[in-house]
Design an enzyme around this catalytic site. Structure first.
Site, mmCIF file in Angstrom:
data_model
loop_
_atom_site.group_PDB
_atom_site.id
_atom_site.type_symbol
_atom_site.label_atom_id
_atom_site.label_comp_id
_atom_site.label_asym_id
_atom_site.label_seq_id
_atom_site.Cartn_x
_atom_site.Cartn_y
_atom_site.Cartn_z
ATOM 1 N N SER A 13 0.702 -1.287 0.031
ATOM 2 C CA SER A 13 0.164 0.035 0.065
ATOM 3 C C SER A 13 0.664 1.127 -0.042
ATOM 4 O O SER A 13 0.340 2.258 -0.260
ATOM 5 C CB SER A 13 -0.966 0.037 1.222
ATOM 6 O OG SER A 13 -0.218 0.176 2.458
ATOM 7 N N TYR A 44 -4.291 1.161 3.455
ATOM 8 C CA TYR A 44 -5.322 0.228 3.049
ATOM 9 C C TYR A 44 -6.132 -0.281 4.143
ATOM 10 O O TYR A 44 -7.221 -0.562 4.142
ATOM 11 C CB TYR A 44 -4.480 -1.026 2.449
ATOM 12 C CG TYR A 44 -4.234 -1.106 1.006
ATOM 13 C CD1 TYR A 44 -4.273 0.191 0.245
ATOM 14 C CD2 TYR A 44 -3.861 -2.138 0.294
ATOM 15 C CE1 TYR A 44 -3.757 0.315 -0.914
ATOM 16 C CE2 TYR A 44 -3.393 -1.893 -0.998
ATOM 17 C CZ TYR A 44 -3.465 -0.807 -1.763
ATOM 18 O OH TYR A 44 -2.937 -0.656 -2.993
ATOM 19 N N GLY A 45 -5.336 -0.426 5.358
ATOM 20 C CA GLY A 45 -5.967 -1.090 6.496
ATOM 21 C C GLY A 45 -7.294 -0.576 7.139
ATOM 22 O O GLY A 45 -8.041 -1.370 7.897
ATOM 23 N N CYS A 75 2.416 -7.097 1.992
ATOM 24 C CA CYS A 75 1.211 -6.277 2.473
ATOM 25 C C CYS A 75 0.592 -7.459 3.170
ATOM 26 O O CYS A 75 -0.184 -8.154 2.394
ATOM 27 C CB CYS A 75 0.704 -5.284 1.633
ATOM 28 S SG CYS A 75 -0.699 -4.442 2.699
ATOM 29 N N ASN A 76 0.501 -7.596 4.452
ATOM 30 C CA ASN A 76 -0.663 -8.360 5.242
ATOM 31 C C ASN A 76 -2.091 -8.143 4.823
ATOM 32 O O ASN A 76 -2.807 -9.066 4.735
ATOM 33 C CB ASN A 76 -0.370 -8.397 6.698
ATOM 34 C CG ASN A 76 1.019 -8.919 7.246
ATOM 35 O OD1 ASN A 76 1.236 -10.080 7.487
ATOM 36 N ND2 ASN A 76 1.899 -7.946 7.131
ATOM 37 N N THR A 77 -2.422 -7.067 4.514
ATOM 38 C CA THR A 77 -3.777 -6.443 4.338
ATOM 39 C C THR A 77 -4.133 -6.772 3.099
ATOM 40 O O THR A 77 -5.060 -7.445 2.885
ATOM 41 C CB THR A 77 -3.825 -4.962 4.637
ATOM 42 O OG1 THR A 77 -3.255 -4.555 6.015
ATOM 43 C CG2 THR A 77 -5.109 -4.603 4.523
ATOM 44 N N CYS A 186 2.198 -6.325 10.048
ATOM 45 C CA CYS A 186 2.067 -5.241 9.103
ATOM 46 C C CYS A 186 3.371 -4.933 8.728
ATOM 47 O O CYS A 186 4.227 -4.751 9.578
ATOM 48 C CB CYS A 186 1.312 -4.131 9.604
ATOM 49 S SG CYS A 186 1.189 -2.570 8.598
ATOM 50 N N HIS A 188 4.721 -2.426 7.450
ATOM 51 C CA HIS A 188 5.066 -0.842 7.937
ATOM 52 C C HIS A 188 5.802 -0.976 9.308
ATOM 53 O O HIS A 188 6.753 -0.341 9.314
ATOM 54 C CB HIS A 188 3.988 -0.055 7.943
ATOM 55 C CG HIS A 188 3.484 0.544 6.615
ATOM 56 N ND1 HIS A 188 2.912 -0.444 5.768
ATOM 57 C CD2 HIS A 188 3.599 1.749 6.245
ATOM 58 C CE1 HIS A 188 2.480 0.402 4.413
ATOM 59 N NE2 HIS A 188 2.905 1.961 4.789
HETATM 60 N N1 DGL Z 1 1.729 -2.902 4.744
HETATM 61 C C1 DGL Z 1 0.317 -3.163 5.129
HETATM 62 C C2 DGL Z 1 0.278 -4.416 5.764
HETATM 63 O O1 DGL Z 1 1.305 -4.943 5.943
HETATM 64 C C3 DGL Z 1 -0.777 -2.416 5.497
HETATM 65 C C4 DGL Z 1 -0.615 -0.855 5.798
HETATM 66 C C5 DGL Z 1 -2.082 -0.311 5.448
HETATM 67 O O2 DGL Z 1 -2.792 0.338 6.145
HETATM 68 O O3 DGL Z 1 -1.819 0.639 4.264
HETATM 69 O O4 DGL Z 1 -0.818 -4.784 6.449
#
Ligand code: DGL
Length: 257
Positions: A13, A44-45, A75-77, A186, A188
Site C-alpha cells: 500500500s 489500506y488497513g 502487505c498483510n492487508t 503489518c 510497515h
Molecule cells: N503494509 C500493510 C500491511 O502489511 C498495510 C498498511 C496499510 O494500512 O496500508 O498490512
C-alpha cells in the site's frame, strides 16, 4: 515465458513493503526488483475488503504486464484481501503473500502471551482468524490494531515524537515485559521495531514475516529455474502511485533502524 533476468515485483500500500524488499535484496542481491507502493491510496488497513482487493488486483496486473517473473504481495492487508483470488486466477505464477508470524511466535516457548500488531482489516479477516484458531491451544493471542502507526511511517516520520507518543499510549497495558512475544503483522511496523521493543521490554521476542517471505520467494524461483544468474548485479526500480513519494522510498530502503 519469463527469463531469469526478469524482475521480481514487490507490491504494498505504500512504504511498508520496503521492509520485505530489504530482506529479499539481502537474500538475493543478484535479482532485479520493481517496487510498487500505492501511496496515493494508503492506508489500506482502514478501507473495505472489496476496495483493497480491487487496488491490489490493479497493482498486481500492472506488474505482471510489466514482465515480473514473481510477485511478492508485501502487505498483510492486501494478502488477506486478494491473494487467494489471484492464486486461483494464476495457478502457475509465483505469488508470495505475507501473513502475521503467528506460528513461530506461538511455538517460541511454552504457552506464550503474544501481542499481534496489525491493521484493522488483517485482524478481522478470515485468514488471520483461521491462523489464530490453529494455534489457540499453544498460546494466548492479544490482537491490537495500530492504524495510526501506518500513517506515521507512510509520511516518513520515523522515530518522531508523535510516533513515540502514540506507541507509548497503545502499548502501555503491555509494557515492561508483560507479554512474551509481539508479532509485527503489518509490513510497515518493522520501521518502528526499535521503539516497540524498547516500550514492551528487552525480553519480549519480536516476530515479523519478511524474512520468511523472502525465503519462500527464493524457493519458488528455484523450483522453476528462474533465479537470476549470480554474475548479474541486481537493480531496484521504485514506482509509486504518488510519484512525489519515490525519493522517500529510496531513503527508507537505506534506513538504519
Ligand atoms: N503494509 C500493510 C500491511 O502489511 C498495510 C498498511 C496499510 O494500512 O496500508 O498490512
Amino acid at each position: 515465458m519469463n527469463k531469469k533476468s526478469d524482475p521480481i515485483a514487490v507490491i504494498d500500500s505504500g512504504m511498508g513493503g520496503i521492509t520485505v524488499l530489504r530482506k529479499l535484496y539481502k537474500l538475493m542481491p543478484n535479482e532485479n526488483y520493481i517496487y510498487f507502493g500505492d501511496s496515493a491510496n494508503a492506508p489500506y488497513g482502514v478501507k473495505s475488503t472489496d476496495e483493497i482487493r480491487q487496488l491490489t488486483v490493479d497493482g498486481f496486473e500492472m506488474l505482471k504486464d510489466m514482465g515480473a517473473k514473481a510477485i511478492v504481495i508485501a502487505c498483510n492487508t492486501a494478502t488477506s484481501a486478494a491473494a487467494a483470488g489471484l492464486r486461483e486466477k494464476y495457478p502457475d505464477f509465483p505469488i508470495i503473500g505475507l501473513e502475521p508470524a503467528v506460528k513461530p511466535a506461538a511455538l517460541s516457548m511454552e504457552q506464550p502471551v503474544v501481542l499481534v500488531l496489525a491493521t484493522p482489516l488483517t485482524l478481522r479477516e478470515k485468514k488471520y482468524l483461521k491462523l489464530v484458531e490453529r494455534f489457540e491451544g499453544e498460546a494466548t493471542f492479544i490482537p491490537l490494531p495500530a492504524p495510526e502507526l501506518v500513517r506515521f511511517i507512510e509520511s516518513g516520520k520515523l522515530d518522531s515524537r508523535e510516533e513515540i507518543d502514540y506507541l507509548e499510549r497503545i502499548l502501555a497495558p503491555y509494557a515492561d515485559n508483560r507479554v512474551d512475544a509481539v508479532v509485527l503483522g503489518c509490513t510497515h511496523f518493522p520501521f518502528a521495531r526499535r521503539q516497540i521493543q524498547r516500550i514492551l521490554g528487552d525480553e519480549v521476542l519480536v516476530f515479523e514475516g519478511g524474512k520468511g517471505a523472502a525465503r519462500q520467494c527464493k524457493r519458488l524461483l528455484e523450483n522453476i529455474d528462474l533465479l537470476a544468474d549470480e554474475a548479474q548485479d541486481g537493480k531496484i526500480t521504485f514506482l509509486n502511485s504518488d510519484e512525489s513519494k519515490i525519493p522517500l522510498c529510496r531513503q527508507m530502503f537505506f534506513y538504519k533502524g
